[in-house]
Design a protein around this motif. Structure first.
Motif, PDB file in Angstrom:
ATOM      1  N   UNK A 298       0.576  -1.174   0.094  1.00  0.00           N
ATOM      2  CA  UNK A 298      -0.094   0.035  -0.040  1.00  0.00           C
ATOM      3  C   UNK A 298       0.744   1.333   0.063  1.00  0.00           C
ATOM      4  N   UNK A 299       2.046   1.276  -0.082  1.00  0.00           N
ATOM      5  CA  UNK A 299       3.218   2.527  -0.043  1.00  0.00           C
ATOM      6  C   UNK A 299       3.269   2.793  -1.687  1.00  0.00           C
ATOM      7  N   UNK A 300       3.914   1.842  -2.307  1.00  0.00           N
ATOM      8  CA  UNK A 300       4.239   2.156  -3.589  1.00  0.00           C
ATOM      9  C   UNK A 300       3.710   1.145  -4.824  1.00  0.00           C
ATOM     10  N   UNK A 301       3.048   0.270  -4.111  1.00  0.00           N
ATOM     11  CA  UNK A 301       2.361  -0.817  -5.159  1.00  0.00           C
ATOM     12  C   UNK A 301       3.255  -2.135  -5.618  1.00  0.00           C
ATOM     13  N   UNK A 302       4.492  -2.111  -5.065  1.00  0.00           N
ATOM     14  CA  UNK A 302       5.342  -3.211  -5.229  1.00  0.00           C
ATOM     15  C   UNK A 302       4.599  -4.714  -4.709  1.00  0.00           C
ATOM     16  N   UNK A 303       5.173  -5.418  -5.404  1.00  0.00           N
ATOM     17  CA  UNK A 303       4.400  -6.901  -4.974  1.00  0.00           C
ATOM     18  C   UNK A 303       5.291  -7.394  -3.674  1.00  0.00           C
ATOM     19  N   UNK A 304       4.585  -7.801  -2.481  1.00  0.00           N
ATOM     20  CA  UNK A 304       5.432  -8.201  -1.473  1.00  0.00           C
ATOM     21  C   UNK A 304       5.612  -9.613  -1.402  1.00  0.00           C
ATOM     22  N   UNK A 305       6.418 -10.219  -0.705  1.00  0.00           N
ATOM     23  CA  UNK A 305       6.801 -11.619  -0.738  1.00  0.00           C
ATOM     24  C   UNK A 305       6.719 -12.109   0.785  1.00  0.00           C
ATOM     25  N   UNK A 306       6.439 -13.420   0.750  1.00  0.00           N
ATOM     26  CA  UNK A 306       5.950 -14.229   2.211  1.00  0.00           C
ATOM     27  C   UNK A 306       7.547 -14.414   2.745  1.00  0.00           C
ATOM     28  N   UNK A 307       7.591 -14.002   3.998  1.00  0.00           N
ATOM     29  CA  UNK A 307       8.751 -14.220   5.062  1.00  0.00           C
ATOM     30  C   UNK A 307       8.434 -15.237   5.734  1.00  0.00           C
ATOM     31  N   UNK A 308       8.753 -16.503   5.565  1.00  0.00           N
ATOM     32  CA  UNK A 308       8.747 -17.683   6.333  1.00  0.00           C
ATOM     33  C   UNK A 308       9.249 -17.842   7.598  1.00  0.00           C
ATOM     34  N   UNK A 309      10.498 -17.083   7.819  1.00  0.00           N
ATOM     35  CA  UNK A 309      10.949 -16.887   9.204  1.00  0.00           C
ATOM     36  C   UNK A 309       9.944 -16.303  10.028  1.00  0.00           C
ATOM     37  N   UNK A 310       9.819 -15.108   9.838  1.00  0.00           N
ATOM     38  CA  UNK A 310       8.808 -14.091  10.613  1.00  0.00           C
ATOM     39  C   UNK A 310       7.412 -14.209  10.465  1.00  0.00           C
ATOM     40  N   UNK A 311       6.891 -15.039   9.608  1.00  0.00           N
ATOM     41  CA  UNK A 311       5.461 -15.224   9.347  1.00  0.00           C
ATOM     42  C   UNK A 311       4.894 -13.891   8.888  1.00  0.00           C
ATOM     43  N   UNK A 312       5.598 -13.002   7.824  1.00  0.00           N
ATOM     44  CA  UNK A 312       5.378 -11.789   7.555  1.00  0.00           C
ATOM     45  C   UNK A 312       5.156 -11.669   6.231  1.00  0.00           C
ATOM     46  N   UNK A 313       4.264 -10.432   5.497  1.00  0.00           N
ATOM     47  CA  UNK A 313       4.511 -10.246   4.010  1.00  0.00           C
ATOM     48  C   UNK A 313       5.546  -8.866   3.958  1.00  0.00           C
ATOM     49  N   UNK A 314       6.654  -9.030   3.457  1.00  0.00           N
ATOM     50  CA  UNK A 314       7.677  -8.085   3.163  1.00  0.00           C
ATOM     51  C   UNK A 314       7.608  -7.374   1.684  1.00  0.00           C
ATOM     52  N   UNK A 315       7.812  -6.068   1.660  1.00  0.00           N
ATOM     53  CA  UNK A 315       8.015  -5.370   0.650  1.00  0.00           C
ATOM     54  C   UNK A 315       9.371  -5.281   0.263  1.00  0.00           C
ATOM     55  N   UNK A 316       9.813  -5.815  -1.040  1.00  0.00           N
ATOM     56  CA  UNK A 316      11.372  -5.583  -1.406  1.00  0.00           C
ATOM     57  C   UNK A 316      11.691  -4.332  -1.910  1.00  0.00           C
ATOM     58  N   UNK A 317      10.836  -3.444  -1.903  1.00  0.00           N
ATOM     59  CA  UNK A 317      11.044  -2.174  -2.537  1.00  0.00           C
ATOM     60  C   UNK A 317      11.521  -0.920  -1.602  1.00  0.00           C
TER      61      UNK A 317
END
Length: 356
Positions: A301-320
């Motif tokens: 929701x910041x700039x529209x980049x596609x998030x990825x699943x972080x299996x270690x922390x169980x989070x959705x992380x934006x690479x941008x």
């Protein structure tokens, strides 16, 4: 291990028999169903020979107490395998690196090469031809597994599959990072933490060409399986020209190419998340331990980049720009200030019929 249906091709040749044997052993350990395919349109291959090849494969599977379906297909070998995988909603395809129809090696245009580029599921390429300096080592069972990672969500998913296989066969694993050694040490530690307690994991931080280093480590460690994701390390989206493509062509051992992109929700298990295809559109989906699903827009929701699943922390992380969201889409860290858009889930089962 999530494999429920495994597709394997055969033309009755000794090399195909090695691939069928590997598929049968994997199916038995996973308690999966085996689908054996023989294609009449293989070069120099008659219908009688195809039926005999199928009968032999089915007999071997039944002797191992595996549920098996044997199918004669009148299309080309690659088309037959890919079509069967789609029709049976297979979790894995098994091919030899010497293709059906007499292709001498795994090279552009052969059956395994085309299947590698178009497989709708995981692909196990069995060393039936023998790499440089030695005979073929067609597993499973596997004893030493090498997996490459760059710390990305897709590479982490491939590592999880490698750890699952290692646990299944009582194998040890070697986790390889190629790149900056300081970042490598951090990424290796985070990824290794995903391994089950019973899996011994060695960590190597190296520099150079990722595919070359992975193949060198596999040879030095006398590994019998290399695991890579079908999305190449460093963000290459397609198999062709990527790290997995090079590894699949040059590793002197079995290679498992894990489908980490273009998946469906059926590919996710409890406690897993990922970008999947649901009803023809990409969604960020997480399945909790009770089987409840969370369907979210994958666009940050910041700039529209596609998030990825972080299996270690169980989070959705934006690479941008580094935004991080909880499994339910709520904001954990900015610069994003709004949660990921909720599209459904949160206590219901999602459809799994999307295309892969």
């Amino acid at each position: 291990m999530a494999y429920r249906t495994i597709v394997v091709g055969t033309d009755g040749s000794p090399t195909a028999a090695l691939a069928v044997g590997a598929a049968a052993r994997l199916a038995r350990r996973c308690r999966a169903r085996l689908v054996a395919i023989s294609a009449v349109r293989a070069e120099g291959f008659s219908e009688r020979a195809a039926r005999e090849a199928l009968a032999g494969a089915a007999e071997e599977a039944r002797a191992a107490r595996i549920e098996v379906a044997a199918e004669l297909d009148r299309s080309s070998p690659a088309e037959a395998l890919l079509d069967a995988a789609l029709r049976h909603e297979a979790d894995a395809i098994v091919v030899g690196n010497r293709g059906m129809g007499g292709a001498p090696r795994f090279r552009l245009g052969t059956v395994p090469d085309r299947v590698a580029h178009e497989a709708p599921c995981d692909l196990l390429i069995v060393d039936t031809a023998g790499g440089p300096g030695g005979p073929p080592r067609p597993g499973p069972p596997y004893r030493r597994v090498v997996v490459g990672t760059d710390g990305s969500p897709t590479a982490t998913e491939a590592a999880q599959r490698a750890f699952d296989l290692a646990a299944l066969f009582g194998a040890s694993a070697v986790l390889v990072h190629v790149g900056d050694p300081v970042l490598g040490a951090i990424r290796l530690e985070r990824t290794a933490a995903l391994a089950p307690d019973e899996v011994e994991v060695a960590r190597l931080a190296l520099e150079g060409d990722p595919a070359e280093r992975i193949c060198e480590v596999a040879e030095r460690e006398e590994a019998d399986l290399v695991v890579v994701g079908n999305r190449g390390m460093a963000g290459v989206r397609r198999f062709l020209g990527s790290v997995p493509n090079k590894v699949a062509h040059h590793a002197a051992t079995d290679v498992l190419v894990v489908k980490t992109v273009d998946r469906t929700a059926a590919d996710l298990g409890p406690g897993r998340g990922g970008i999947v295809n649901v009803g023809g559109r990409p969604l960020a989906v997480y399945i909790d331990a009770e089987g409840r699903s969370y369907e979210l827009s994958p666009r940050c929701t910041h700039m529209g980049c596609t998030v990825g699943w972080n299996a270690v922390d169980l989070t959705w992380d934006c690479p941008c720009h580094g935004s991080r969201f909880r499994h339910d889409g709520s904001v954990l860290r900015g610069p994003a200030t709004r949660p990921l858009e909720r599209l459904g889930g949160g206590g219901r089962s999602i459809g799994t019929g999307g295309s892969g």
